[in-house]
Design a protein around this motif. Structure first.
Motif, PDB file in Angstrom:
ATOM      1  N   LYS A 131       0.842  -1.188   0.000  1.00 43.35           N
ATOM      2  CA  LYS A 131       0.000   0.000   0.000  1.00 43.35           C
ATOM      3  C   LYS A 131       0.882   1.245   0.000  1.00 43.35           C
ATOM      4  O   LYS A 131       1.922   1.291   0.653  1.00 43.35           O
ATOM      5  N   GLY A 132       0.456   2.260  -0.716  1.00 45.38           N
ATOM      6  CA  GLY A 132       1.207   3.501  -0.774  1.00 45.38           C
ATOM      7  C   GLY A 132       2.103   3.567  -1.996  1.00 45.38           C
ATOM      8  O   GLY A 132       2.116   2.679  -2.850  1.00 45.38           O
ATOM      9  N   LYS A 133       2.885   4.638  -2.085  1.00 54.42           N
ATOM     10  CA  LYS A 133       3.770   4.867  -3.223  1.00 54.42           C
ATOM     11  C   LYS A 133       5.138   5.283  -2.724  1.00 54.42           C
ATOM     12  O   LYS A 133       5.287   5.971  -1.711  1.00 54.42           O
ATOM     13  N   ARG A 134       6.152   4.820  -3.444  1.00 61.48           N
ATOM     14  CA  ARG A 134       7.545   5.153  -3.222  1.00 61.48           C
ATOM     15  C   ARG A 134       7.973   4.869  -1.788  1.00 61.48           C
ATOM     16  O   ARG A 134       7.862   3.743  -1.328  1.00 61.48           O
ATOM     17  N   LYS A 135       8.442   5.910  -1.051  1.00 64.82           N
ATOM     18  CA  LYS A 135       8.995   5.690   0.277  1.00 64.82           C
ATOM     19  C   LYS A 135       7.935   5.492   1.355  1.00 64.82           C
ATOM     20  O   LYS A 135       8.274   5.127   2.483  1.00 64.82           O
ATOM     21  N   LYS A 136       6.684   5.726   1.049  1.00 61.44           N
ATOM     22  CA  LYS A 136       5.620   5.599   2.048  1.00 61.44           C
ATOM     23  C   LYS A 136       4.847   4.297   1.891  1.00 61.44           C
ATOM     24  O   LYS A 136       3.687   4.204   2.281  1.00 61.44           O
ATOM     25  N   THR A 137       5.475   3.290   1.331  1.00 58.47           N
ATOM     26  CA  THR A 137       4.792   2.022   1.122  1.00 58.47           C
ATOM     27  C   THR A 137       4.777   1.207   2.419  1.00 58.47           C
ATOM     28  O   THR A 137       5.718   1.238   3.217  1.00 58.47           O
ATOM     29  N   THR A 138       3.705   0.488   2.618  1.00 55.41           N
ATOM     30  CA  THR A 138       3.550  -0.410   3.752  1.00 55.41           C
ATOM     31  C   THR A 138       2.980  -1.733   3.251  1.00 55.41           C
ATOM     32  O   THR A 138       2.264  -1.778   2.253  1.00 55.41           O
ATOM     33  N   LEU A 139       3.297  -2.797   3.963  1.00 56.53           N
ATOM     34  CA  LEU A 139       2.799  -4.123   3.631  1.00 56.53           C
ATOM     35  C   LEU A 139       1.616  -4.452   4.516  1.00 56.53           C
ATOM     36  O   LEU A 139       1.690  -4.341   5.751  1.00 56.53           O
ATOM     37  N   VAL A 140       0.519  -4.843   3.902  1.00 59.46           N
ATOM     38  CA  VAL A 140      -0.720  -5.178   4.620  1.00 59.46           C
ATOM     39  C   VAL A 140      -0.986  -6.670   4.435  1.00 59.46           C
ATOM     40  O   VAL A 140      -0.978  -7.176   3.308  1.00 59.46           O
ATOM     41  N   ARG A 141      -1.222  -7.356   5.536  1.00 57.46           N
ATOM     42  CA  ARG A 141      -1.512  -8.783   5.481  1.00 57.46           C
ATOM     43  C   ARG A 141      -2.983  -9.001   5.115  1.00 57.46           C
ATOM     44  O   ARG A 141      -3.881  -8.353   5.670  1.00 57.46           O
ATOM     45  N   LEU A 142      -3.215  -9.932   4.206  1.00 55.03           N
ATOM     46  CA  LEU A 142      -4.567 -10.251   3.755  1.00 55.03           C
ATOM     47  C   LEU A 142      -5.024 -11.575   4.330  1.00 55.03           C
ATOM     48  O   LEU A 142      -4.215 -12.460   4.638  1.00 55.03           O
ATOM     49  N   ASP A 143      -6.327 -11.716   4.454  1.00 51.28           N
ATOM     50  CA  ASP A 143      -6.906 -12.961   4.959  1.00 51.28           C
ATOM     51  C   ASP A 143      -6.884 -14.023   3.868  1.00 51.28           C
ATOM     52  O   ASP A 143      -7.190 -13.747   2.697  1.00 51.28           O
ATOM     53  N   VAL A 144      -6.537 -15.243   4.273  1.00 47.49           N
ATOM     54  CA  VAL A 144      -6.487 -16.386   3.359  1.00 47.49           C
ATOM     55  C   VAL A 144      -7.231 -17.539   4.016  1.00 47.49           C
ATOM     56  O   VAL A 144      -6.967 -17.875   5.174  1.00 47.49           O
ATOM     57  N   LYS A 145      -8.164 -18.144   3.261  1.00 49.39           N
ATOM     58  CA  LYS A 145      -8.939 -19.265   3.781  1.00 49.39           C
ATOM     59  C   LYS A 145      -9.049 -20.357   2.726  1.00 49.39           C
ATOM     60  O   LYS A 145      -9.152 -20.054   1.529  1.00 49.39           O
ATOM     61  N   PRO A 146      -9.016 -21.623   3.148  1.00 50.35           N
ATOM     62  CA  PRO A 146      -9.206 -22.708   2.168  1.00 50.35           C
ATOM     63  C   PRO A 146     -10.611 -22.704   1.604  1.00 50.35           C
ATOM     64  O   PRO A 146     -11.588 -22.355   2.290  1.00 50.35           O
TER      65      PRO A 146
END
Length: 467
Positions: free
Chosen positions: A87-102
C-alpha cells in the motif's frame, strides 16, 4: 411436432447462452495474471516458496477475491500460506496482510485444492494489484537413496511443476529453484531452462492457459539436518503467586536419509566435515527473556551439555543430545523453565485476566508434526476461552495438583504440521476471584491448627485404666 422441437432447441440455445454468459462474467474468468515470479528455497528441509503475482481485472465488475491453486500432492505438505499487498507509493509504502482461507470448488480439475485471498479493497475493472505470497512445505524433500552410510552425502528428490498451477491465464511466468550446493545430480528440462551455480531457472514462459502443469524432478545434495518433532507437549501452569512454569516434552527424530551400518565415534570426531555431514549435532531453543530455573533432562537424568545465554530481549538455550542424531534416530527429552508472571498475565477492560504467550516450538528450524499446548489455570478460574490466530482443536480438561479440591481447569489446544513462521502469540481469557488465593493458605493453617489441637488433646487426656 415441428413447433415443440423448435421451442426445445430455442430453450436449449438460451440455456447455454446464459451459462456461457455466467461463466465468462464470473470473477474466475475476468481475472488474469500479467506477470508471475516464483522463487523456491530448497536449502533446508522446510521448502519456502516466494510467489509474486500481478493480478489484473479484465472484467466489467469489481472483484475482491483471488484464488490460489495447489495440486493435491502438495496440499498434504502445506504448512502455512501468507499473503501481503503493498500500500502507498515510493517511500511511504507499507505491507498489509490479507486474509487467506481454504475453499472448496466442485469443478476443480484433477483434485486441485484452492485458497481464497480476500483483498483489502475491491479490484475495479482495468485495475491491477501485486500480491506477495509466501507458503511453506514440510516433508516435501524425499531422501534418495533412502539409506546412506556415515561418510556419505545426503541426496534428496524435489518434485514440483515448471509452470505455476493457477485457475487464471498467465501471460508471463518465471521460476527459480535454489539448492544448498552446486552438486545437482539431475533435473528435468522444460525449455527454456538454465542451471548456474546453486540456482535453476525455468522460463520465462508466455501465454499459458489456466491449470497448465509440467512436472519436474530435481535430484540434488542437501546435507542440512532434518529435525522433526513428532510430538511436543507444552504445559504452561499459571500461579498467581508470581510464577509461570513451562514444561516441554519432546519426541525428536532425524527425518533425513536413514543411517546404515555401524556408528564410529572415532571417525565422527576426527573428521567432522566428512563423517556425519547431515547429522544433527545440536539444537538452539529461543526462550523468552528473564527466564530462570532452566533444566534439560531425559529419561536417564540431567544432561549437562547445554549453554544458556540471556539478555534483556531474549534467552537462547543451546542443547546437545547425548549422542548425534543420524537419519531415523530418535531422542526424547524435557525442557523446563520458569518466567515472571507479570510479563505474561494481564487484565482486560472487562475485568478478565488473560495470558499472552507464544504458540509454537521454541526450537529453531524444526518441523512439528503434532503440537499440544496445555494452559493450566489456577483453581477457581471460570469461563476460559482461547484466542489463536489460526485454526486449532480445543477442549477442556481438569488437573489435580497439591492441595487442590475441585481441580484446575486446563485449556488444551492441538495443531498438526507447524513451522517456525507460525510461532505467534495467543491469549487465554478467564475470570478469577482473588478470594480463591486464600484457599490454600487457609487449608494449610487449618491443617496445622488441627494437628496442634490434636497434640494438645492427646497430652491432656488420660487414657489409663485406674481409679
Amino acid at each position: 411436432m415441428e413447433v415443440p422441437i423448435r421451442a426445445t432447441g430455442l430453450l436449449g440455445f438460451t440455456f447455454f447462452s446464459l451459462l456461457f454468459f455466467v461463466c465468462t462474467s464470473s470473477p474466475l474468468h475476468s481475472l488474469f495474471i500479467s506477470n508471475a515470479e516464483r522463487r523456491i528455497d530448497a536449502t533446508s528441509h522446510i521448502v519456502k516458496v516466494y510467489l509474486t503475482l500481478k493480478v489484473e481485472n479484465a472484467g466489467s465488475t469489481p472483484t475482491s477475491e483471488v484464488l490460489l491453486a495447489f495440486p493435491p500432492t502438495q496440499v498434504d505438505h502445506l504448512a502455512t500460506v501468507e499473503v501481503l499487498v503493498t500500500k502507498g507509493k515510493r517511500k511511504k509504502t507499507t505491507l498489509v496482510r490479507l486474509d487467506v482461507k481454504p475453499t472448496e470448488l466442485p469443478d476443480a480439475p484433477d483434485g486441485a485444492k484452492y485458497f481464497t485471498i480476500f483483498l483489502a479493497n475491491p479490484l475495479n475493472s482495468g485495475e491491477s494489484t501485486t500480491l506477495e505470497v509466501l507458503y511453506l512445505f514440510t516433508h516435501s524433500l524425499e531422501p534418495f537413496p533412502a539409506e546412506i552410510g556415515q561418510s556419505e552425502s545426503q541426496l534428496v528428490h524435489y518434485r514440483d511443476s515448471a509452470l505455476i498451477l493457477s485457475p487464471y491465464h498467465i501471460k508471463q511466468q518465471t521460476s527459480f529453484i535454489k539448492t544448498p550446493s552446486r552438486k545437482v545430480e539431475s533435473f528435468t528440462r522444460v525449455e527454456p531452462t538454465n542451471h548456474a551455480g546453486t540456482e535453476i531457472k525455468y522460463g520465462p514462459y508466455e501465454d499459458r492457459p489456466p491449470y497448465s502443469f509440467s512436472p519436474i524432478l530435481i535430484h540434488f545434495e542437501n546435507n542440512s539436518p532434518f529435525p522433526v518433532v513428532e510430538e511436543l507437549v507444552r504445559e504452561v501452569e499459571i500461579s498467581h503467586w508470581g510464577n509461570l512454569q513451562v514444561t516441554e516434552q519432546y519426541t525428536l527424530v532425524h527425518g533425513g536419509a536413514r543411517h546404515k551400518g555401524v556408528f564410529s565415534r572415532v571417525d565422527f570426531q576426527s573428521r567432522p566435515t566428512l563423517s556425519g555431514a547431515s547429522s544433527l549435532r545440536h539444537l538452539l531453543a529461543r526462550l523468552p527473556p528473564r527466564v530462570h530455573s532452566v533444566y534439560y533432562r531425559d529419561e536417564i537424568g540431567n544432561i549437562s551439555s547445554s549453554h544458556l545465554r540471556t539478555d534483556s530481549r531474549k534467552s537462547e538455550l543451546e542443547i546437545e543430545p547425548r549422542y548425534p542424531l543420524f537419519g531415523g534416530w530418535k531422542a526424547t527429552f524435557v525442557i523446563g523453565y520458569g518466567l515472571p508472571l507479570q510479563d505474561f498475565l494481564f487484565e482486560s477492560s472487562d475485568d478478565r485476566r488473560y495470558l499472552n504467550f507464544t504458540f509454537g516450538c521454541p526450537l529453531l528450524e524444526t518441523v512439528v508434526d503434532k503440537l499440544t499446548v496445555k494452559v493450566v489455570l489456577p483453581e477457581g478460574s471460570k469461563d476460559p476461552s482461547a484466542v489463536v490466530p489460526f485454526p486449532v482443536d480445543q477442549h477442556l480438561e481438569t488437573k489435580y495438583s497439591y492441595l487442590d479440591v475441585v481441580g484446575r481447569t486446563v485449556v488444551v489446544m492441538e495443531k498438526k504440521n507447524l513451522v517456525p513462521v507460525q510461532n505467534s502469540h495467543f491469549q487465554v481469557y478467564y475470570t478469577f476471584k482473588p478470594i480463591f488465593m486464600l484457599a490454600e493458605p487457609l487449608m494449610l493453617a487449618s491443617a496445622f491448627f488441627l494437628f496442634f489441637v490434636a497434640c494438645v488433646a492427646y497430652l491432656h487426656i488420660d487414657l489409663s485404666i485406674r481409679k
